[in-house]
Write an enzyme that holds these catalytic residues in place. Structure first.
Site, PDB file in Angstrom:
ATOM      1  N   ASP A 164     -10.985   0.861   0.249  1.00 62.42           N
ATOM      2  CA  ASP A 164     -10.120  -0.070  -0.472  1.00 62.42           C
ATOM      3  C   ASP A 164     -10.851  -1.319  -0.954  1.00 62.42           C
ATOM      4  OD1 ASP A 164      -8.005   1.664   0.169  1.00 62.42           O
ATOM      5  OD2 ASP A 164      -7.796   0.707   2.123  1.00 62.42           O
TER       6      ASP A 164
ATOM      7  N   LYS B  17     -12.852   0.101  -5.718  1.00 64.34           N
ATOM      8  CA  LYS B  17     -13.793   0.967  -6.434  1.00 64.34           C
ATOM      9  C   LYS B  17     -13.238   1.336  -7.809  1.00 64.34           C
ATOM     10  CE  LYS B  17     -13.830   3.768  -2.731  1.00 64.34           C
ATOM     11  NZ  LYS B  17     -13.372   2.941  -1.609  1.00 64.34           N
TER      12      LYS B  17
ATOM     13  N   GLY C 177      -7.105   6.423  -2.545  1.00 59.69           N
ATOM     14  CA  GLY C 177      -6.114   5.900  -3.487  1.00 59.69           C
ATOM     15  C   GLY C 177      -6.792   4.876  -4.367  1.00 59.69           C
ATOM     16  N   HIS C 178      -7.013   5.206  -5.625  1.00 60.34           N
ATOM     17  CA  HIS C 178      -7.719   4.294  -6.523  1.00 60.34           C
ATOM     18  C   HIS C 178      -6.775   3.826  -7.629  1.00 60.34           C
ATOM     19  CE1 HIS C 178     -11.567   6.516  -5.068  1.00 60.34           C
ATOM     20  NE2 HIS C 178     -11.039   5.741  -4.154  1.00 60.34           N
TER      21      HIS C 178
ATOM     22  N   GLN D 133     -13.389   6.702  -0.076  1.00 57.35           N
ATOM     23  CA  GLN D 133     -13.616   6.163   1.280  1.00 57.35           C
ATOM     24  C   GLN D 133     -14.813   5.197   1.248  1.00 57.35           C
ATOM     25  OE1 GLN D 133     -12.857   9.867   1.254  1.00 57.35           O
ATOM     26  NE2 GLN D 133     -10.883   8.895   1.201  1.00 57.35           N
TER      27      GLN D 133
ATOM     28  N   THR E 113     -13.455   9.017   8.653  1.00 59.84           N
ATOM     29  CA  THR E 113     -12.900  10.177   7.979  1.00 59.84           C
ATOM     30  C   THR E 113     -13.824  11.359   8.253  1.00 59.84           C
ATOM     31  OG1 THR E 113     -11.874  10.912   5.916  1.00 59.84           O
ATOM     32  CG2 THR E 113     -14.028   9.799   5.725  1.00 59.84           C
TER      33      THR E 113
HETATM   34  P1  IMO Z   1     -10.242   4.873  -0.534  1.00 57.34           P
HETATM   35  O1  IMO Z   1     -11.015   5.882  -1.327  1.00 57.34           O
HETATM   36  C1  IMO Z   1      -9.111   3.243   3.326  1.00 57.34           C
HETATM   37  C2  IMO Z   1      -9.129   5.940   6.796  1.00 57.34           C
HETATM   38  C3  IMO Z   1      -7.772   6.170   7.389  1.00 57.34           C
HETATM   39  C4  IMO Z   1      -8.156   6.400   8.840  1.00 57.34           C
HETATM   40  C5  IMO Z   1      -9.449   7.184   8.727  1.00 57.34           C
HETATM   41  C6  IMO Z   1      -9.298   8.681   8.867  1.00 57.34           C
HETATM   42  O2  IMO Z   1      -8.919   4.526  -1.099  1.00 57.34           O
HETATM   43  O3  IMO Z   1     -11.080   3.672  -0.223  1.00 57.34           O
HETATM   44  P2  IMO Z   1      -8.340  10.545   7.235  1.00 57.34           P
HETATM   45  O4  IMO Z   1      -6.958  10.747   6.683  1.00 57.34           O
HETATM   46  O5  IMO Z   1      -9.388  10.407   6.181  1.00 57.34           O
HETATM   47  O6  IMO Z   1      -8.710  11.578   8.262  1.00 57.34           O
HETATM   48  O7  IMO Z   1      -8.252   9.154   8.042  1.00 57.34           O
HETATM   49  O8  IMO Z   1      -9.986   6.872   7.453  1.00 57.34           O
HETATM   50  N1  IMO Z   1      -9.225   6.202   5.329  1.00 57.34           N
HETATM   51  C7  IMO Z   1      -9.205   5.255   4.385  1.00 57.34           C
HETATM   52  N2  IMO Z   1      -9.046   3.923   4.480  1.00 57.34           N
HETATM   53  N3  IMO Z   1      -9.317   3.786   2.118  1.00 57.34           N
HETATM   54  C8  IMO Z   1      -9.524   5.108   2.006  1.00 57.34           C
HETATM   55  O9  IMO Z   1      -9.903   5.672   0.851  1.00 57.34           O
HETATM   56  C9  IMO Z   1      -9.432   5.923   3.155  1.00 57.34           C
HETATM   57  N4  IMO Z   1      -9.545   7.240   3.395  1.00 57.34           N
HETATM   58  C10 IMO Z   1      -9.430   7.398   4.740  1.00 57.34           C
HETATM   59  O10 IMO Z   1      -6.933   5.052   7.250  1.00 57.34           O
HETATM   60  O11 IMO Z   1      -8.441   5.183   9.482  1.00 57.34           O
HETATM   61 MG    MG Z   2      -7.417   3.412  -0.344  1.00 54.82          MG
END
Ligand code: IMO
Ligand code: MG
Length: 429
Positions: free
Chosen positions: A14, A17, A41-42, A222, A237
Site C-alpha cells: 500500500d 504503487k 489493491g491498486h 505486495q 504473503t
Molecule cells: P498491495 O499490492 C498490503 C498482507 C495481508 C497479510 C499478509 C498475508 O495492495 O500493496 P495474504 O492474503 O497475502 O496471504 O496475506 O500480507 N498483504 C498486503 N498488505 N497490501 C497488499 O498488497 C497486501 N497483500 C497482502 O494484509 O498481513
Molecule cells: Mg493494498
C-alpha cells in the site's frame, strides 16, 4: 532490445504503487503483473473516475497498451472476470489483455482453507486477506495445483476431483462442510470459456516484445517486507514480491531488467499482524491514518500507521537493487508539527542500522529517531523539487543521503497530476 522497468513496494504494501505505475505506464507499450493475486489493491484516479485493480495490470488503461498477467500470479477467475466486466462497463477496451497458460488458479477450496487456517491460528493470526492466496501457492509447490492451461485439458475434471477429495478430508478434520466437485467444475468451465481469448504463452510473448524494443513496465504487488523469504516471516504473503519474484513470475531474465523503482510513503503503514518497529499506536498514528486515508483497498481494514523506517528502507534497496525511489504522501506527513525518521534500531542495549527479519529481534527493537520540522503548508501545486519548503527538502535529502538512492518521484497530493518528477536524479547502475 528494451529493458523492463520494475515498480516494487519497499515496506508492507500500500505504498501507492498504482500512482507511480500510472505515471510510468503512460510511456509504456506493455504492462506486466508477475506476482501475487487479488490480495493486491491498486487504486488509480483518471479524469475523476476511480479504478481499483486487483489482478489486471493497471496499464490497461493506456490506449494500445498490452496488459500481461504472468505465470507467477495466482488467478481467481471469478474476480478476474468481475474486473474485466467492470472495466468494460467503464468503456475500457480489454482486448489487449493476456493471461499466462502457466498461472495457477484459485479455487473455492483455497479460499475456504485460507479462512479455516486463519481461524485456527489462535493468537498467531497473520491477518491474511482471505482470498485463498497462501493455499493456492501451497498447491503450486506441492505440485497438485491447477494451472490456467489445465482448465482446457481433458484431465481437468479428474485433477479437480482429486484435489477436492483431498481437501474435503482436511475440511472434515476441522468440521468444515465438504465441497462439491461437479458444481465447481461447471462453474470453472464457464469461467474458462470467458477468459479463453486472453490466454497465451506469455513468456514467449514477453521476449518477443523485448526484442521488438517495446517498453515494458512491471507492476509489482505486495512489498519487500511481505516477501516469503525476505519479509517478517510468518507475517508475510506466500510469494516473492521482491525482484526475484518478478523474474520467476514472468520469465524475463536478470539482464532484461532496467530501472527498479522502489515505492514508499513519507511515513509507513501495515495491514494485518506482525512486527512493526515504527508503529504509532496512538494519536499520531490515528492522525496519519485519517490524513492519508489509510484504509485497505482490498479488505477496507484500517491500516496500522507510523513513521518512516530508514533501516527497513535501506534493506529494501539492497534486496531489490532499487535504482530510484518514489515517495508518496509528502503532503500528508507535512501536516504534522514534528516528523520523526527512524535511523537506527536499539536492541538489547546496542544500536544497529541493519534490518533483521527475526520476529523476536524485531519485537525487541526500539526505533532511534531524528526529528524534523513539519507544517509544510499546501505543497499540492508544487511541481519542481526546488520550490518545496525548506523543511520538506531537509526531510527528503536526509532520506536520500541515508539510503544512497535518489527520490525521483514525490507525491504531493492524491490526484494524478500532484507529483514532482525529477528525471535527472536517476542513478544508473
Ligand atoms: P498491495 O499490492 C498490503 C498482507 C495481508 C497479510 C499478509 C498475508 O495492495 O500493496 P495474504 O492474503 O497475502 O496471504 O496475506 O500480507 N498483504 C498486503 N498488505 N497490501 C497488499 O498488497 C497486501 N497483500 C497482502 O494484509 O498481513
Ligand atoms: Mg493494498
Amino acid at each position: 532490445m528494451s529493458k523492463v522497468d520494475v515498480v516494487l513496494g519497499t515496506f508492507y504494501g500500500d505504498e501507492g504503487k498504482g500512482k507511480i505505475i500510472d505515471y510510468l505506464g503512460g510511456k509504456a507499450d506493455v504492462a506486466l503483473r508477475a506476482t501475487g493475486g487479488n490480495n493486491a489493491g491498486h487504486s488509480i484516479e483518471v479524469d475523476g473516475v476511480k479504478y481499483v485493480f486487483h489482478l489486471i495490470p493497471s496499464g490497461i488503461l493506456n490506449k494500445g497498451s498490452l496488459a500481461i498477467i504472468g505465470n507467477g500470479v495466482v488467478i481467481d477467475p471469478k474476480v478476474l472476470i468481475e474486473e474485466i466486466n467492470s472495466l468494460k462497463e467503464k468503456g475500457k477496451d480489454i482486448s489487449l489483455l493476456r493471461i499466462s497458460t502457466k498461472a495457477h488458479v484459485i479455487f473455492p477450496y483455497h479460499i475456504e482453507m485460507d479462512k479455516m487456517l486463519e481461524e485456527n491460528r489462535g493468537s498467531g493470526k497473520i491477518g491474511t486477506t482471505a482470498r485463498g492466496i497462501g493455499p493456492c501457492y501451497c498447491d503450486k509447490y506441492e505440485r497438485c495445483g491447477i494451472r490456467i492451461e489445465d482448465l482446457y485439458s481433458d484431465g481437468f475434471y479428474d485433477l479437480l476431483k482429486r484435489n477436492i477429495e483431498n481437501k474435503n478430508k482436511i475440511f472434515g478434520l476441522y468440521n468444515y462442510p465438504p465441497l462439491d466437485v461437479d458444481k465447481i467444475y461447471k462453474e470453472y468451465l464457464e469461467y474458462a470459456s470467458v477468459i479463453k481469448e486472453y490466454v497465451c504463452d506469455t513468456t514467449t510473448l514477453i521476449h518477443r516484445l523485448i526484442k521488438e524494443d517495446k517498453k515494458i513496465i512491471c507492476e509489482g504487488a505486495q512489498a519487500t517486507l511481505l516477501d516469503i523469504d525476505f519479509g517478517s516471516y510468518p507475517y508475510v504473503t506466500s510469494s516473492n514480491p521482491t525482484i526475484g519474484g518478478i523474474i520467476t513470475g514472468s520469465g524475463i531474465n536478470a539482464h532484461d531488467i532496467g530501472e527498479v523503482y522502489g515505492v514508499m510513503k513519507a511515513y509507513s503503514s501495515r495491514v494485518g499482524a506482525g512486527p512493526y518497529v515504527t508503529e504509532q499506536d496512538n494519536k499520531i498514528g490515528d492522525m496519519i491514518r485519517e490524513l492519508g486515508h489509510e484504509y485497505g483497498a482490498t479488505t477496507k481494514r484500517p491500516r496500522r500507521c507510523g513513521y518512516l523506517d530508514l533501516v527497513a528502507l535501506k534493506y529494501a534497496v539492497l534486496v531489490n537493487g532499487i535504482t530510484a525511489l518514489c515517495m508518496n504522501h509528502l503532503d500528508t506527513i507535512g501536516k504534522l508539527d514534528t516528523i520523526k525518521l527512524c535511523v537506527a534500531y536499539e536492541r538489547d542495549g546496542e544500536k544497529t542500522t541493519e534490518f533483521t527479519t527475526n520476529e523476536e529481534e524485531l519485537n525487541r527493537s526500539l526505533p532511534v529517531y531524528e526529528e524534523f520540522k513539519g507544517n509544510f503548508g499546501d505543497v499540492s501545486k508544487i511541481r519542481k523539487r526546488e520550490d518545496l519548503p525548506v523543511n520538506a527538502l531537509k526531510y527528503i535529502k536526509r532520506i536520500e543521503e541515508y539510503v544512497g538512492v535518489p527520490i525521483k518521484f514525490i507525491g504531493v497530493g492524491a490526484g494524478r497530476e500532484e507529483m514532482i518528477y525529477e528525471k535527472k536524479l536517476v542513478k544508473r547502475r
